[in-house]
Design an enzyme around this catalytic site. Structure first.
Site, PDB file in Angstrom:
ATOM      1  N   GLU A   1       0.831  -1.208   0.000  1.00  0.00           N
ATOM      2  CA  GLU A   1       0.000   0.000   0.000  1.00  0.00           C
ATOM      3  C   GLU A   1       0.861   1.253   0.000  1.00  0.00           C
ATOM      4  OE1 GLU A   1      -3.236   2.254   2.942  1.00  0.00           O
ATOM      5  OE2 GLU A   1      -1.913   0.691   3.707  1.00  0.00           O
TER       6      GLU A   1
ATOM      7  N   LYS B   1      -9.784   2.848  -2.583  1.00  0.00           N
ATOM      8  CA  LYS B   1     -10.212   2.431  -1.255  1.00  0.00           C
ATOM      9  C   LYS B   1     -11.537   3.097  -0.898  1.00  0.00           C
ATOM     10  CE  LYS B   1      -8.472   2.017   3.493  1.00  0.00           C
ATOM     11  NZ  LYS B   1      -7.345   2.339   4.416  1.00  0.00           N
TER      12      LYS B   1
ATOM     13  N   CYS C   1      -5.562  -2.201   3.373  1.00  0.00           N
ATOM     14  CA  CYS C   1      -5.272  -2.010   4.802  1.00  0.00           C
ATOM     15  C   CYS C   1      -6.477  -2.325   5.679  1.00  0.00           C
ATOM     16  CB  CYS C   1      -4.759  -0.585   5.001  1.00  0.00           C
ATOM     17  SG  CYS C   1      -4.102  -0.269   6.656  1.00  0.00           S
TER      18      CYS C   1
END
Length: 532
Positions: free
Chosen positions: A292, A357, A412
Site C-alpha cells: 500500500e 479504497k 489495509c
C-alpha cells in the site's frame, strides 16, 4: 469449588473502586487471548468475571441496575481495549513533532469510547438477567450484539472483536465459515462465561452443566475444523507465479518526496533479487506485488517511474501496487480528489486497472465532516500527508488482473470488516490485501491485523494474498493456513503460487443470518427459565 465460590462472592460483593479495578483487570486479561500470544483458554477469565460483575449489579430499580451493570461493563471494556490497542501510540511517534502530544487520544480516549459498547451489553443483559445458566446465554447474546454495533456505528471499528479470541487455533477458527466473526463472538462469550456457574451454582448439576456444555461446544467446533481442513495443501492456480515485495521502509521516510528516487530504486532492486541458485529474479514471475501507498508521488503522473517499471517487468508480467491516484477535478474544486488506490501496471508501463479504497480510516486518512472544521481550527490534520485527506472510492467491483482470477481488493483497514468488504457481482477467486503497518513498528498491531485478514479468508473460503510494507506479508489458503510468509521487520521478496478458491462457505452465501439465529436461540433458551 470452595475457593472458586469464595472468589465469585468477592467479585459479586465488590463495590466502588475495588469493583472497577477488578473489571479493569479482568477485561485487560482478555487481550492475552488475542494475537500475537493467542492464549485462547484465557478467554475464561474476562467472560467468567463479567457474569459475576453483573450478578453484583444490584439496585432498587431497573434503571439503577442498568447503570450499575453498564458502569462495570465500561471498566471491563476499557481494560480490554486499553490492553489490546496500546500499540496505536506508535503511530503518534512517526511524526512526533506534530502528533506526539495527541497520543493519549489514541491510547486512552479511543478505548474509553469503545468501552461504551460493552457497557451497553452489560446494561441490557442486566435488564433481562435470569437466574442460573440462562444468564450466560443472555450475556453472550448482548455482548455479541454490542460488538456488531461497534462494527457498524460511525463507520464501524471491528478491531479485536471478542470472536478473535477463538480465531488463533486453526480448527476452532473454521467455525467462522459458518457463523462469521460475530457468531464466533457469541460462542466465545458463552464458552468463556460458562465456568461462572462453577462458583455460583446451587446444585452439582447447576455448577457443572454449563461448563460441560462449553466443552462439548469446543469439541464440536474442533471436530468441524478437523473435517473442513484437508490433510494436504490446496491446489494452486495453474500458470501463476507471484512475487511479494516487502521493502521494510521506515514510515517517516516512506512519505517524503525527497526520497522518491531512493524508494523507487530500492523497489526495483529488491524486486529483482534472486531467491535461490535456480531463480532469475523477476524474470521467473508472472505477477509482482508491492504494498500500500508505495510511492511518495502520483504514479499515474510520473511517466519516468512507469518506464522504469516497464523495463523491469518481463514480457507478459504485471505489477500490482499500492499508489495514490488523482481523479478528475470536480466542478467548483481547485484540485483533484486523491484516492488511496491499487493500480495494475502492465509490461509496457500502462496502468491497466485500479481500485480506490472505499472504507477510509477516520482521523488517519480523512477527518469526519462533522468534526473537520473544529479539528482544523485548532491546527490538526489527518495522519497522511495529503491536503484535505483522501477521497473515498464509490464502488466495490472485483479487480481484474491479466492472468489472475478476479480479486476482492481490500486496502489495509478494509480487511477487518467481515462480509461488507466483499465486492458485488461474481465471486472473486482470492482476496488481495495491500497494507502499510509501518505506522505501528514491532508491536502487536501488525499481528492482530494479519489475524483478522486470515479470518476473512476462512469466512469466505478464499485464499489471501497480503503484501505489507514492514510485514507481515503472506499467502494463505481458504482455510487460513499460511503457505508462505515474510516476518515482521524483514526486507525481502517472497515467491509463491496462488491457492485455488474453495467452494462458497455458508457465511459467504448467507452472511450474518446464522449469527442472527444464534442470537434468537440464545435469548430463547436463556430467558426460558425466567419465564417459567
Amino acid at each position: 469449588m470452595t475457593a472458586l465460590a469464595a472468589l465469585a462472592d468477592r467479585v459479586i460483593l465488590a463495590w466502588g473502586w475495588p469493583k472497577r479495578l477488578i473489571a479493569l483487570a479482568a477485561g485487560a486479561s482478555g487481550a492475552l487471548a488475542l494475537a500475537p500470544l493467542d492464549l485462547w483458554p484465557l478467554l475464561v477469565v474476562p467472560m467468567t468475571v463479567a457474569v459475576w460483575l453483573i450478578d453484583g449489579a444490584v439496585a432498587d430499580s431497573r434503571a439503577g441496575r442498568f447503570r450499575a451493570a453498564a458502569l462495570a461493563g465500561w471498566w471491563w471494556g476499557f481494560g480490554y481495549h486499553l490492553a489490546g490497542l496500546w500499540w496505536l501510540g506508535a503511530a503518534f511517534l512517526v511524526e512526533a513533532d506534530k502528533f506526539a502530544w495527541a497520543m493519549p487520544l489514541g491510547v486512552v480516549a479511543l478505548p474509553a469510547f469503545l468501552a461504551l459498547f460493552p457497557a451497553l451489553g452489560f446494561g441490557f443483559a442486566r435488564l433481562f438477567w435470569p437466574s442460573g445458566a440462562g444468564r450466560i446465554l443472555v450475556l453472550a447474546a448482548m455482548l455479541a450484539l454490542s460488538e456488531w454495533l461497534r462494527g457498524h456505528v460511525l463507520t464501524g471499528f471491528p478491531w479485536n472483536v471478542y470472536g478473535m479470541m477463538l480465531a488463533g487455533p486453526e480448527w476452532l477458527a473454521q467455525s467462522a465459515s459458518l457463523v462469521g466473526l460475530y457468531g464466533l463472538t457469541l460462542l466465545a462469550v458463552a464458552i468463556g462465561a460458562a465456568p461462572a456457574a462453577l462458583g455460583t451454582g446451587e446444585t452439582a448439576r447447576a455448577r457443572w452443566q454449563p461448563t460441560g456444555l462449553a466443552v462439548v461446544a469446543l469439541a464440536a467446533m474442533a471436530a468441524f475444523g478437523a473435517w473442513r481442513v484437508p490433510a494436504g495443501p490446496t491446489a494452486a492456480v495453474a500458470g501463476v507465479k507471484l512475487r511479494l515485495m516487502q521493502p521494510n521502509l521506515p514510515q517517516d521516510a516512506k512519505f517524503s518526496p525527497s526520497n522518491s528516487e531512493m524508494i523507487l530504486a530500492r523497489y526495483l532492486a529488491l524486486s529483482d533479487r534472486a531467491t535461490g541458485p535456480k531463480t532469475l529474479g523477476v524474470q521467473d514471475v508472472t505477477h509482482l506485488i508491492w504494498p500500500e501507498s508505495a510511492f511518495p508521488f502520483l504514479l499515474g503522473r510520473t511517466p519516468q517511474a512507469l518506464a522504469r517499471i516497464a523495463a523491469l517487468l518481463p514480457p507478459g508480467a504485471t505489477l500490482i501496487t499500492g499508489a495514490a491516484r488523482a481523479g478528475e477535478v470536480l466542478p467548483g474544486e481547485s484540485r483533484p480528489p486523491i484516492y488511496n488506490s491499487i493500480q495494475v501496471v502492465d509490461d509496457e508501463g500502462v496502468i491497466a486497472g485500479s481500485y480506490d479504497k472505499v472504507h477510509l480510516v477516520p482521523f488517519g486518512e480523512y477527518l469526519p465532516p462533522f468534526l473537520e472544521r473544529l479539528i482544523r481550527a485548532v491546527g490538526l490534520s489527518e495522519f497522511v500527508s495529503v491536503p484535505g485527506g483522501f477521497a473515498s472510492g464509490t464502488r466495490r467491483t472485483p479487480l481484474q488482473v491479466r492472468g489472475l482470477p478476479p480479486a476482492a481488493a481490500l486496502i489495509c483497514y478494509e480487511v477487518v470488516f467481515p462480509g461488507a468488504a466483499m465486492p458485488s457481482g461474481p465471486r472473486p477467486g482470492y482476496i488481495l490485501n495491500l497494507t502499510n503497518d509501518g505506522w505501528f513498528g514491532r508491536t502487536s498491531g501488525p499481528y492482530q491485523h494479519l489475524a483478522q485478514a486470515r479470518l476473512r479468508a476462512i469466512e469466505e473460503g478464499l485464499p489471501l494474498v497480503r503484501v505489507a510494507n514492514t510485514g507481515i506479508s503472506a499467502v494463505l489458503d481458504g482455510h487460513g493456513r499460511v503457505r508462505a510468509a515474510l516476518a515482521l521487520g524483514e526486507s525481502g521478496v517472497l515467491d509463491a503460487s496462488l491457492p485455488r478458491a474453495g467452494p462458497p462457505t455458508p457465511y459467504s452465501r448467507f452472511g450474518d443470518v446464522f449469527f442472527a439465529c444464534l442470537i434468537v436461540t440464545s435469548l430463547l433458551f436463556g430467558l426460558w427459565p425466567r419465564r417459567k
